[in-house]
Design a protein around this motif. Structure first.
Motif, mmCIF file in Angstrom:
data_model
loop_
_atom_site.group_PDB
_atom_site.id
_atom_site.type_symbol
_atom_site.label_atom_id
_atom_site.label_comp_id
_atom_site.label_asym_id
_atom_site.label_seq_id
_atom_site.Cartn_x
_atom_site.Cartn_y
_atom_site.Cartn_z
ATOM 1 N N THR A 1 0.850 -1.205 0.000
ATOM 2 C CA THR A 1 0.000 0.000 0.000
ATOM 3 C C THR A 1 0.876 1.242 0.000
ATOM 4 O O THR A 1 0.655 2.180 -0.772
ATOM 5 N N GLU A 2 1.882 1.268 0.866
ATOM 6 C CA GLU A 2 2.778 2.423 0.930
ATOM 7 C C GLU A 2 3.549 2.579 -0.376
ATOM 8 O O GLU A 2 3.812 3.691 -0.823
ATOM 9 N N TYR B 1 1.274 4.400 -2.756
ATOM 10 C CA TYR B 1 1.184 5.827 -2.443
ATOM 11 C C TYR B 1 2.461 6.551 -2.868
ATOM 12 O O TYR B 1 2.427 7.693 -3.328
ATOM 13 N N ASN C 1 -8.982 2.195 -3.424
ATOM 14 C CA ASN C 1 -8.144 3.166 -4.135
ATOM 15 C C ASN C 1 -7.809 2.685 -5.533
ATOM 16 O O ASN C 1 -7.715 3.471 -6.472
ATOM 17 N N HIS D 1 -7.144 6.440 5.719
ATOM 18 C CA HIS D 1 -7.266 7.901 5.634
ATOM 19 C C HIS D 1 -7.541 8.495 7.013
ATOM 20 O O HIS D 1 -8.441 9.307 7.184
ATOM 21 N N GLY E 1 -0.049 6.022 4.085
ATOM 22 C CA GLY E 1 0.456 6.974 3.099
ATOM 23 C C GLY E 1 1.763 6.440 2.549
ATOM 24 O O GLY E 1 1.932 5.226 2.431
ATOM 25 N N ILE E 2 2.674 7.344 2.278
ATOM 26 C CA ILE E 2 3.936 6.876 1.692
ATOM 27 C C ILE E 2 4.835 6.259 2.742
ATOM 28 O O ILE E 2 5.956 5.845 2.437
ATOM 29 N N SER F 1 -1.644 11.747 -4.475
ATOM 30 C CA SER F 1 -1.009 10.437 -4.457
ATOM 31 C C SER F 1 -2.028 9.358 -4.746
ATOM 32 O O SER F 1 -3.115 9.373 -4.221
ATOM 33 N N GLN G 1 -3.243 5.411 -4.665
ATOM 34 C CA GLN G 1 -3.005 4.188 -3.905
ATOM 35 C C GLN G 1 -3.117 3.010 -4.851
ATOM 36 O O GLN G 1 -4.016 2.952 -5.649
ATOM 37 N N TYR H 1 -3.196 14.111 -0.149
ATOM 38 C CA TYR H 1 -1.807 13.754 -0.051
ATOM 39 C C TYR H 1 -0.983 14.861 -0.651
ATOM 40 O O TYR H 1 -0.903 14.961 -1.845
#
Length: 1963
Positions: A1217-1218, A1221, A1271, A1412, A1451-1452, A1820, A1822, A1900
């Protein structure tokens, strides 16, 4: 009194001294000390390992050693005078000792043990040397062993190659550089390419014969056989075996071990075989009875063969089993081995399946002496030597051999009156003339002593037997004449007596009457008949008879009977004393036949060379005797014969006989008059060269000129001695005339054919050998002039024959190597002609290898620092002639492509290295005067410029790492010393000639570039050396980097305004220099940056270029490992100090601060990247650096590079996931356009559209793998729109199918909800990006608090875990340590809309609960005021901390920094309200699940009911009544009236829920649980009465579940609602606080233990029975491994999925602290997540519309205002109609829920600036990936349902790079919001209002961290508006709702960031 020592200067410590006395020096045994002073049995001095610490120590602890002192006084240096090999051993062993221990640490066990053995060996050898009792030869041998071991160890440990001369280390200062190069190269070659041995030897050891049918003794015969020529090539190795097949003499190794010696390289090939013949000794027939015959015969048994090629690979074959084949037909025995080799072995039987000959074989290489040394054990035990047949490849003079080899081939015999063929045995004797038999001269083979007679083996019934047995007869020469060999033939009877009857004989004399021996070859001998009793002892009776059929007819006409019978033998003589050649004998006996002299001299060329060299001295005496007899007649013939013999010795086979001829000339030659004839004939030949058509004979003469001159010179000396030096002048004239003829012939050019040039080449190749002979008679200058004239006469035209050019150069080379050139007087005469030819060849780039060798020899003779006048003059000549051409040659050969062949490449490197060594030698010899002359010799500045550019370029080439092998540090340091010296000379010329108006950028740039790469050389980085090596280098050369750095600074200062030409070009190179960890160098070089900034400021008013270049280079250099924290501080301090008084100080400080901050991050990044595994530190560091490049430096390319580095890290850690992102950050920078993009990183050259498409697909894939499918769907739609716009329906179809598959995965696959943890990093020891900051981290799947805490402590092994959750004070912040504070936090979803919407399955809701998320919460219980021991709830307050992140999770990165924190306190009353709300919600959920049959097991409901009712009876809610409903509390807290009413409401509500729950429970309870149910009902009535409740108004009945869509969904999704009796009231809770927390807290927490502060409910599952265990847990440890919270904190579980009513024992935790851990309930398809708050309330309470009671943004008073109608009802006929037919009870319908309105109170917030709404700009993306693993964990039922899927994450504080404004979107949002809908979610400007329920993923933005505000959703995750809003999934989260005050949105607090320039087109 302390007296300075005179002689006691150096010693070794022999006992450790602790230094406990005052001023004592601590010493360890083995330390070396330098002594300064002495006093009464004490010394004062220092240990050499640490010279800075001086002290005293007892003299008795030190063993003194001899040493010499240099620089006496304060800075004296002591050098031990011991053997240099000892010194080297000592220092080397010390260095090895340290490294040896490191090998153990690194687990390199093999090398560790080998090195240990070698070190012990060296120590042992060292002892032998130190004792000093060794002989000279033994000492040399020991030193050779020592140096070999030292070199081996150095090579294994990667240490430097040591140059040595005669085993002693060489000081490079004491020899020329060319000689040093040769020594290094020689040792390198020795190491790399072992010399191919020309001689090889085969070691054979016979072990046993394994065979089942033995029982007789055996003879085994080994030999080597050449299958190509079908002949044996070695003698035989013969051994005997006993009846068991074992060697007969095991105690004598020489009897069963043999070494086959002198095999040439040509004989190591596949068709050479080892053959083994086995003979048995016994009865005639193998099956005969034992008593049949007592006579023993030699009979064939078997044969085995093995190709020698099998040994070439392995070298050693131990216990090799050779197959033994038995011969069926004896007539083929002689060729059985050939047949086996030819694979014709089918006709032979094997001796047995497991039978064979066991032997051990080993191939050894080298000459026999070397083998004796290396395998001494073999020879010491004993081994027999088996020679080759005949002479070896090289015949050594003095070798004495006289061996006659006889092979008994075959016989032809008659039957002799018998009916069957005979069994013939041959007996052989060697007989003298007298008839005596010679004893012990018949050798069967090596390994068996010689015998006096020999018996052949017997072939059964065979009249034509073939034996092919080889025998050696080593008969002495004196016995040879007159002796003969007699063969006797006997028939062997097989009858009982077994007698042998003689029936014939043959003989053969060994020498003929004329003195020649028996000729080599096959001889057919006559078989003379005889009787058994014939007396053969009287040899005279038969010697007169003919012996061979070949000479029968010629000289004996007697009638011989039975000549049909014949016997064949083959003879072969190998003798150094006897000859078979008649011509040789005639020549040696020339005086007896004077008439034959001419013929004999003519035939000498036909005689075999080995015959001549055997009689070399006799032959030469004969020739010179003939010459003396008649020189006129025979002079020319004798000369030709002499030339033939001399040239014969050039043959490699005979070249060892040259010393024999030399000895003859020196000692035996007596021809005092021969010189006249020899000179005359030689001159005659030389004069004829130019006319002669055929030059072959003349070339033979010229080839022999060396020895001809030797004879001439010796003859002249003999004549002079005899006559007192007469005719001296005449002799000189003869020689002069001869050389004039030579010069004339050399000066001729070849016309047409090359015959003349060939003759010239032949002369030149042997001419240098004449010099030493001429020197015996002439003065050295005379000879030098003669040679100079001769060489000077060579034609100089370059296009002459190439072969002649090469020979000419070889002649020059030999001249330089000769004794003549060594003398300085003659050298000065010869040097010009040598240099002339060298220059000519170098100019043409021909014969470079030879040129390099000559030059090396020239410089080897010029020693370093030789200041003699002659040497200086020679250097003058060489500089003038060769310097320029030498530079050009090096440039030429280094710029050529290297040859491909390894041998050629080696040669190429050699020649380069030699030229480099020559250049360095020349430069090292040059003095100031030479440099001055050189620089003055250039006529124009252009010439000087070209020269300087050339020499700088060459120096850059010399500095290259590949110039010398990596372990040649000695050579590199010498080269660098020469280079820096030369550069210092030349920099002066640069300053004088190329500054101001003559400024030349190219030459200055070349200079600076050279200086920079010089300083950066690996071999000059002293920090990497061992202390001893560093000390040696500094003593000899100093730190050359500092010298060159000072020179750079000086030259830079001289540039003045021309500095601008080098800005910014030199910033990178100079920065690289300053990063070297040498403080002096940094101090010198860093100020140059200030100078650059100053000049750049003057030129353009800023220093943007300097800044840009500094930043670009810093990243690449620091990522290579350069730079450190010290550098950062030094850079900062030096430059800040420098710019203090500058006008541009402010901007300078800004630049320095920026660069320093970048260094901080780069250093952190580099340190993190050194770790093996990908951890949070690596990812966090990369995020920090990425943000810095984006927000502060605006470096887009670097930013994108680090995006991809972060992406790779996430993939490696499986944070999919990261990773998605992260990749979105790059995607945001791209547009859907057709602009071409260049190749970048791993991307090919493509359009922007293609790259964006590629990125989208990669991101979708990662979102899929990370189970972030919502996403992925949005991105699928985005890319589908593009495909649709291009009508790419094929890809559009695929994308729609992918989108559909993602929807399926949302509904079908399960996802785990991760835990979240707050981590504080406190203390100065943390990396910059973590220091004194707090983060929230998203945990891994299944990761609970204790596992997370352990992981963090593993990542930071030096960190200390803080045991409390309080904010640390300043001392912790400033501590020089690492403190970690970790506790679990609860995520608070921003938007409740999806979560509260009815009918949305849990699979969908679970995403919005943990994705989120910006806000997290943590509760800490505490007592305020006096604690009431009777009822602690009166004073139990809760401190609620809310944390807001800079970016949402995920997130990232897996963690983000906390941007702000809010702390509020909840009163005991508010706490009680919240506890009851949560417990009510939990009950409702369980009841609903039970009703809808989601629970196959009713135990969870049973336990929950039991927990609440039982606790209530024992004082649960009654405690609240006591605390808050008493008159005292109500009077003292009038403001809490509403809250008290609310609490009462909740108690009543709980009673209603319990009553309904019991009704449901009664319906489903199993029979065995009925008594418990009855007990619960009884207790419930007790509880009701305690609350003052009698009966509810309506009967409570269980109702079936109803579904909104009319169809039951039992196992897939949670039930939306359940029935409820009329008239009941329930306050609905639709906020995060109202989510059920099934296993968290109940009202039971209020009872039982009054001392408890925290109630933690842990589910337990054992054998499918779930038991709720409710305990208060009063702990405060923030690092506890359990998940707990106070009873007042229970609402912190944000969703029903947070907790599980049952967990296995391993999940039970009793907490000793207030660390709050989120939910623990696993979900599965069998048992889905519990019902949602707004969806599954069990009662419908009619009331006014109100706010959600537990909104996270409300304080407790605000929450209690108005109740809201609930959607949770027991009464909805519409939804239950599908169930009515099954007999369920229906309830009345429920009115619809009114719409909610927003209250201003809802938006209460803290003082910190509130984030603005985020609009969906490019953000960003996902991407999605399926979860790789699904774990099984105990569930709510006995079959342990599977937990749902996971989210992979990472760490980051990075945001989007959108530069768009958001205000337009904000306005649209406000305008388009529905009037009563509360705060409107933000959405894309292109969307329609009807889309506002579609939620988008989180915003993001890269700017968020700076601006502290939420940023709009990226375009990538926003959906364009369509006419119809799409079905689920809605956008994961539209925007983080801004906190409104008075209906207006807060203004943005910070300045807007600078927009990022778009440079993506270049990417």
């Amino acid at each position: 009194m302390w007296i300075p020592t005179e002689h006691e200067k150096y010693g070794v410590v022999i006992a450790s001294f602790r230094g406990t006395v005052s001023y004592g020096l601590s010493l360890e045994i083995g330390d070396t000390v330098q002594i300064l002073e002495k006093c009464d049995g004490w010394y004062r001095g220092f240990a050499l390992k640490n010279p800075n610490v001086k002290g005293i120590f007892p003299s008795s602890y030190v063993h003194l050693k001899n040493a010499c002192v240099k620089n006496k006084g304060q800075f004296e240096m002591v050098i031990p005078t011991e053997d240099s090999v000892i010194t080297e051993m000592t220092s080397t062993l010390r260095d090895w000792g340290t490294m040896w221990k490191q090998l153990y640490v690194r687990n390199e066990g093999d090398l560790f043990h080998r090195l240990w053995h070698i070190m012990n060996e060296i120590l042992d050898l060292r002892r032998q040397v130190l004792v000093g009792h060794l002989t000279h030869d033994r000492m040399k041998d020991v030193k050779r062993h020592i140096t070999a071991r030292l070199d081996w160890g150095n090579e294994q440990l990667g240490l430097d190659l040591v140059p040595r001369k005669e085993y002693a280390m060489v000081d490079p200062e004491d020899i020329s550089i060319t000689e040093l190069y040769r020594l290094m190269e020689h040792r390198h070659r020795k190491k790399d390419t072992p010399v191919q041995a020309s001689s090889h030897h085969l070691f054979v050891q016979m072990k046993s014969l394994m065979c089942s049918n033995l029982g007789e003794e055996l003879e085994v015969i080994f030999s080597l056989f050449d299958s190509k020529e079908n002949r044996p090539i070695s003698e035989r190795f013969f051994l005997r075996l006993n009846r068991n097949g074992l060697p007969k003499a095991p105690d004598k190794p020489e009897r069963h071990c043999s070494l086959f010696v002198d095999l040439g390289s040509s004989e190591l090939r596949r068709d050479i075989y080892i053959t083994v013949h086995i003979i048995r000794i016994g009865r005639m027939g193998a099956g005969e009875k034992k008593n049949a015959c007592s006579v023993q015969y030699r009979r064939p048994f078997g044969c085995a063969v093995l190709s020698i090629a099998d040994l070439l690979t392995g070298e050693t074959k131990d216990d090799l089993i050779l197959k033994v084949y038995m011969c069926n037909t004896e007539s083929e025995w002689y060729q059985i081995h050939e047949n086996i080799i030819k694979k014709l072995n089918a006709r032979y039987n094997l001796t047995g399946s497991n039978a064979g000959l066991a032997v051990s074989l080993q191939l050894l290489h080298g000459d026999i002496e070397q083998i004796r040394r290396e395998y001494s054990s073999v020879f010491s035990h004993g081994v027999s030597i088996t020679r080759k047949l005949g002479f070896s490849n090289i015949i050594m003079p003095g070798e004495m051999r006289n061996d006659l080899y006889i092979t008994m081939e075959r016989g032809e015999f008659e039957k002799g009156g018998k009916s069957v063929a005979r069994n013939v045995e041959v007996t052989m004797f060697i007989v003298e003339n007298s008839g005596q038999i010679l004893k012990d001269f018949i050798s069967f083979g090596s390994g068996e002593p010689p015998a006096s007679e020999y018996h052949s083996f017997v072939l059964y019934h065979n009249n034509s037997p073939r034996w092919s047995e080889l025998l050696k007869l080593p008969i002495p020469v004196d016995k040879f004449r007159g002796a003969h060999i007699r063969f006797e033939f006997r028939h062997c009877s097989t009858k009982e007596k077994g007698e042998k009857k003689l029936f014939g004989f043959s003989f053969v004399p060994l020498m003929q009457e004329d003195g020649r021996t028996l000729p080599d070859g096959t001889h057919e001998l006559i078989v003379h008949k005889c009787e058994e009793n014939t007396n053969l002892q009287d040899t005279t009776r038969y010697l007169k008879l003919p012996f061979s059929k070949g000479i029968l007819l010629g000289n004996n006409h007697q009638a011989i009977k039975a000549t049909k019978e014949s016997f064949w033998i083959t003879s072969f003589l190998c003798s150094t004393k006897l000859t078979q050649n008649g011509d040789m004998l005639d020549l040696l006996k020339w005086r007896t036949h004077p008439d034959k002299i001419t013929g004999c001299l003519s035939k000498i060329k036909e005689i075999d060379g080995s015959e001549i060299v055997k009689f070399l001295q006799d032959t030469l005496d004969t020739l010179f005797g003939i010459l003396d007899e008649n020189s006129q007649k025979y002079g020319s013939k004798v000369f030709d014969s002499l030339v033939h013999i001399i040239n014969l010795l050039q043959d490699s086979k005979f070249h060892h006989f040259k010393p024999v001829m030399d000895t003859y000339i020196e000692s035996h030659f007596a021809g005092a008059l021969a010189y006249r004839d020899l000179i005359k004939v030689l001159k005659w030949y030389v004069d004829r060269i130019t006319e002669a058509e055929r030059q072959e004979h003349i070339q033979e003469v010229l080839k022999a000129q060396e020895y001809i001159f030797k004879y001439i010179v010796q003859s002249r000396r003999l004549f002079s001695l005899a006559t007192g030096g007469q005719n001296e002048e005449e002799f000189r004239c003869c020689i002069q005339e001869l050389l004039m003829s030579v010069r004339f012939f050399l000066s001729q050019e070849s016309k047409g054919s090359g015959a003349l040039s060939q003759s010239q080449a032949v002369f030149l190749s042997s001419f240098p050998a004449v010099y030493s002979e001429l020197l015996k008679l002439f003065d050295i200058r005379e000879v030098a002039n003669l040679v100079q004239d001769t060489l000077g006469s060579l034609p100089t035209i370059v296009h002459v024959d190439d072969s002649l050019q090469a020979v000419k150069l070889q002649c020059i080379g030999k001249t330089v190597e000769s004794q003549l050139y060594t003398n300085p007087d003659s050298r000065y005469i010869l040097l010009p002609v040598v240099l002339h030819h060298l220059h000519m060849h170098l100019q043409e780039q021909k014969d470079l290898i030879m040129c390099a060798r000559i030059l090396s020899n020239v410089f080897c003779l010029i020693k370093k620092n030789s200041s003699e006048k002659s040497v200086l003059e020679e250097i003058d000549v060489i500089v003038a002639s060769l310097l320029d051409i030498l530079l050009r040659t090096i440039l030429e050969i280094t710029s050529r492509p290297q040859p491909s062949g390894s041998a050629m490449r080696l040669q190429f490197q050699d020649v380069t290295g030699e030229f480099v060594a020559c250049l360095l030698s020349l430069l090292r010899q040059m003095t100031d005067r030479h440099y001055q002359q050189l620089l003055d010799s250039f006529n124009t500045k252009e010439e000087l410029r070209d020269f300087l550019l050339q020499i700088f370029t060459v120096f850059r080439i010399l500095i290259r790492p590949e110039m010398f092998p990596k372990d040649w540090t000695v050579m590199r340091l010498v080269a660098n010393n020469v280079i820096i010296t030369t550069v210092l000379y030349l920099s002066d010329a640069l300053r004088k000639n190329f500054l101001n108006e003559n400024f030349d950028y190219k030459i200055w740039d070349s200079y600076f570039y050279l200086a920079v790469i010089f300083i950066n050389q690996l071999c000059l980085q002293l920090e990497m050396f061992t202390p001893s090596k560093k000390k040696k280098v500094l003593e000899k050369y100093g730190d050359m980097r500092v010298t060159m750095g000072c020179e750079i600074f000086s030259m830079w200062q001289n540039l003045g305004e021309h500095k601008l030409h080098f800005i910014p070009a030199l910033i990178g190179p100079f920065l690289e220099v300053t990063l070297i960890p040498q403080p002096d160098l940094r101090n010198v070089m860093i100020p140059i940056f200030h100078d650059m900034m100053d000049w750049e400021q003057r030129r353009s008013g800023n220093f943007k270029q300097v800044e840009a270049k500094l930043i670009d280079k810093l990243d690449s250099l620091m990522s290579e490992g350069k730079g450190d924290e010290t550098y950062r501080e030094l850079f900062n301090s030096i430059l800040l100090k420098k710019i203090e008084r500058e006008t541009w100080r402010e901007s300078g400080v800004s630049l320095i601060a920026t660069v320093t901050r970048l260094m901080e991050r780069l250093l952190d990044y580099r340190d993190c990247m050194k770790m093996g595994e990908v951890d949070g530190k690596k990812i966090g560091c990369t995020v920090s650096l990425l943000n810095f490049y984006k927000t502060e430096l605006n470096k887009e390319e670097m930013y994108i590079r680090y995006i991809h580095k972060l992406y790779d890290l996430h993939l490696k850690a499986q944070n999919f996931t990261e990773a998605a992102y992260t990749l979105l950050l790059y995607d945001e920078l791209l547009e859907w356009s057709d602009r071409p993009l260049r190749e970048f990183l791993t991307y090919p050259m493509q359009t922007e559209w293609q790259r964006k498409e590629h990125l989208h697909l990669a991101i979708i894939q990662n979102f899929d793998r990370g189970k972030c499918w919502e996403n992925g769907i949005i991105l699928c739609r985005k890319i589908a729109e593009q495909y649709e716009s291009y009508y790419d329906y094929r890809n559009l179809s695929k994308m729609r199918m992918m989108e559909a598959s993602l929807y399926d995965k949302i509904m079908d696959q399960q996802r785990l909800e991760p835990e979240f943890f707050r981590v504080g990093f406190y203390g100065k020891k943390f990396p910059f990006f973590l220091r004194n900051k707090e983060f929230v981290c998203r945990g891994h799947d299944y990761e609970r608090l204790e596992a997370f805490q352990q992981r963090m402590l593993n990542e930071f092994p030096h960190a200390i875990a803080m045991q409390h959750a309080n904010q640390p004070d300043e001392t912790i912040f400033q501590a020089e340590a690492q403190y970690l504070q970790i506790y679990a936090v609860t995520p608070i979803p921003e938007s409740q809309e999806v979560l509260q919407r009815e009918g949305v399955p849990d699979n969908i809701k679970s995403f919005y609960k943990v994705n989120h998320i910006w806000k997290f919460r943590y509760d800490r219980p505490f007592h305020k005021g006096t604690k009431d021991k009777e009822n602690e709830f009166k004073s139990l307050w809760v401190e609620r901390t809310s944390l807001y992140l800079v970016q949402s999770l995920p997130g990232i990165s897996r963690w983000f920094e906390v941007e702000k924190r809010e702390v509020v306190e909840m009163s005991p009353l508010e706490n009680a309200i919240e506890v009851l709300e949560n417990k009510n919600q939990q009950l409702k959920t369980l009841i609903s699940q039970c009703q809808t049959r989601q629970m196959q097991n009713i135990n969870p409901l049973t336990m929950c009911l039991n927990g609440v009712i039982d606790a209530a009876v024992n004082g649960g809610v009654s405690r609240y009544q006591e605390a808050f409903f008493v008159k005292e509390y109500i009077l003292s807290h009038p403001e809490d009236g509403e809250k008290i009413a609310r609490l009462r409401e909740l108690m009543l509500e709980q009673a209603q829920i319990l009553e309904f729950g019991l009704a449901v429970h009664e319906k489903f309870v199993p029979q065995d649980m009925r008594p418990l149910h009855k007990k619960l009902v009884d207790q419930f009535f007790v509880m009701k009465s305690s609350l003052g409740i009698q009966e509810f108004s309506a009967c409570i009945q269980a109702s079936p579940v109803h579904f909104p869509n009319g169809s039951p969904r039992v196992c897939r999704n949670s039930a939306p609602a359940s029935m409820s009796p009329d008239g009941t009231r329930v306050i609905p809770r639709r906020s995060p606080l109202s989510y059920p927390a099934v296993n968290r807290y109940s009202s039971s927490s209020l009872s039982s233990q009054a001392s408890a502060e925290v109630s933690n409910i842990t589910g337990q599952s054992e054998s499918s029975d779930e038991v709720f265990n409710m305990q208060p847990s009063p702990s405060t440890s923030s690092l506890s491994s359990t998940h707990s919270a106070s009873p007042n904190v229970t609402s912190s579980a944000p969703s029903s999925a947070r907790a599980s009513p049952l967990l296995s024992d391993k999940h039970k935790h009793s907490r000793e602290n207030s660390c709050l851990s989120p939910r623990e309930r696993p979900c599965s398809a069998i048992y889905p997540t519990p019902v949602e708050p707004s969806q599954r309330l069990l009662f419908n309470h009619i009331g006014e519309g109100a706010l959600p009671r537990s909104d996270p943004n409300l304080s407790a008073p605000e929450k209690a205002v108005n109740p809201t109608p609930s959607s949770w009802s027991l009464d909805s006929g519409k939804e239950a109609k599908n169930m009515s037919d099954s007999g369920k009870i229906l309830s009345p319908p429920v009115p619809p829920r009114p719409t909610q309105t927003a209250s201003p109170a809802r938006h209460t917030t803290s003082v910190s600036p509130s984030p603005a709404g985020r609009s969906p700009l490019k953000g960003s993306v996902q991407s999605f990936t399926p979860s790789p693993v699904e774990y099984h964990s105990p569930g709510l039922i006995s079959n342990s349902p599977v937990l749902s899927g996971s989210y992979s994450s990472g760490i980051s504080s990075l945001s989007r790079c959108s530069t768009s404004e958001t205000s337009g979107f904000e306005n649209q949002v406000n305008e388009q919001s529905a009037p009563g809908a509360g705060p409107a979610p933000s959405y894309s400007g292109s969307e329609e209002p009807g889309r506002k329920e579609s939620k988008t993923p989180p915003p993001y933005s890269v700017y968020e961290r700076t601006l502290r505000r939420p940023v709009p959703l990226p375009h990538s995750l926003s959906i364009p508006v369509t006419a119809e809003p799409p079905a689920l999934p809605p956008k994961p989260l539209a925007a983080r709702p801004g906190h409104l005050e008075n209906g207006t949105r807060r203004t943005e607090p910070g300045p807007r960031p600078r927009p990022l320039p778009r440079k993506v087109s270049q990417l």
